[in-house]
Design an enzyme around this catalytic site. Structure first.
Site, PDB file in Angstrom:
ATOM      1  N   GLU A 148       3.769 -12.467   3.458  1.00 13.02           N
ATOM      2  CA  GLU A 148       2.663 -11.916   4.257  1.00 13.02           C
ATOM      3  C   GLU A 148       2.447 -12.672   5.566  1.00 13.02           C
ATOM      4  O   GLU A 148       2.596 -13.888   5.626  1.00 13.02           O
ATOM      5  CB  GLU A 148       1.367 -11.939   3.442  1.00 13.02           C
ATOM      6  CG  GLU A 148       1.386 -11.101   2.179  1.00 13.02           C
ATOM      7  CD  GLU A 148       1.598  -9.621   2.417  1.00 13.02           C
ATOM      8  OE1 GLU A 148       1.345  -9.126   3.535  1.00 13.02           O
ATOM      9  OE2 GLU A 148       2.031  -8.935   1.476  1.00 13.02           O
ATOM     10  N   ARG A 201       6.452   2.007   5.413  1.00 17.55           N
ATOM     11  CA  ARG A 201       6.621   0.830   4.540  1.00 17.55           C
ATOM     12  C   ARG A 201       8.006   0.915   3.929  1.00 17.55           C
ATOM     13  O   ARG A 201       8.375   1.939   3.350  1.00 17.55           O
ATOM     14  CB  ARG A 201       5.536   0.843   3.462  1.00 17.55           C
ATOM     15  CG  ARG A 201       5.673  -0.223   2.391  1.00 17.55           C
ATOM     16  CD  ARG A 201       5.488  -1.616   2.980  1.00 17.55           C
ATOM     17  NE  ARG A 201       5.304  -2.624   1.955  1.00 17.55           N
ATOM     18  CZ  ARG A 201       6.274  -3.146   1.217  1.00 17.55           C
ATOM     19  NH1 ARG A 201       7.518  -2.733   1.356  1.00 17.55           N
ATOM     20  NH2 ARG A 201       5.998  -4.079   0.330  1.00 17.55           N
ATOM     21  N   ARG A 204       0.799   5.285   3.765  1.00 17.26           N
ATOM     22  CA  ARG A 204       1.991   4.934   4.535  1.00 17.26           C
ATOM     23  C   ARG A 204       3.187   5.735   4.029  1.00 17.26           C
ATOM     24  O   ARG A 204       3.327   5.969   2.832  1.00 17.26           O
ATOM     25  CB  ARG A 204       2.307   3.442   4.398  1.00 17.26           C
ATOM     26  CG  ARG A 204       1.221   2.539   4.919  1.00 17.26           C
ATOM     27  CD  ARG A 204       1.545   1.080   4.680  1.00 17.26           C
ATOM     28  NE  ARG A 204       1.622   0.784   3.247  1.00 17.26           N
ATOM     29  CZ  ARG A 204       1.716  -0.432   2.736  1.00 17.26           C
ATOM     30  NH1 ARG A 204       1.766  -1.485   3.544  1.00 17.26           N
ATOM     31  NH2 ARG A 204       1.773  -0.624   1.438  1.00 17.26           N
TER      32      ARG A 204
END
Length: 168
Positions: free
Chosen positions: A72, A64, A114
């Site tokens: 999104e 990320r 992540r």
């Protein structure tokens, strides 16, 4: 006199603690780092504008990008947001099958597991590029904010030029 002695003692302890943290690179002196081996990683896939999959030692690792938030496109129960596809396509165009270097900040993982990183493509930080193109908003979660000023400045440039998400 006793108050002065207590104050001096507290100050001395605070100084010793800060010196210890400085020597160990901890506390407020903790620095971000690039991958210790200076390796580059192949970007296998782009999930969306701010999340990629790299090949790290033969394993897929989700990364990320720190400091940016793109509209999104794949979030469950969330419609595709304006410029989401553009941000995803931009990231795909520039990073898919490319070798990148990762620079970590103070916290290497987020609550979803992540890897959090600044992604370098050659000598250019891709996180900044997304903001400069108006395809991401600057968004920081302390303590990971080493490049906050740089990314916020890139966003201001995009806003001034009314690029993409900043279009009026």
């Amino acid at each position: 006199m006793k108050k002065i002695t207590t104050g001096v003692l507290i100050l001395a302890i605070a100084i010793v603690v800060l010196i210890f943290q400085y020597i160990n690179g901890d506390g407020p002196f903790k620095k971000s780092s690039t991958d210790v081996r200076g390796e580059s990683y192949l970007v296998k896939r782009v999930i969306d504008g701010d999340t990629i999959i790299i090949d790290k030692d033969g394993q897929d690792e989700r990364v990320r990008l720190i400091g940016v938030d793109t509209p999104e496109t794949v979030k469950p129960n969330t419609p595709v947001q304006p410029y989401g596809k553009a941000a995803s396509n931009f990231t795909k165009k520039h990073l898919t099958n490319q070798r990148v270097r990762l620079e970590y900040d103070r916290e290497p993982k987020d609550k979803y597991g992540r890897t959090l990183a600044y992604v370098w493509l050659g000598d250019e930080m891709f996180n900044v590029k997304l903001a400069k193109e108006g395809l991401a908003r600057a968004k920081f979660y302390p303590p990971n904010d080493k490049y906050r000023i740089l990314i916020e400045q890139a966003q201001k440039e995009a806003q001034k030029k009314q690029l993409n998400i900043w279009e009026r």
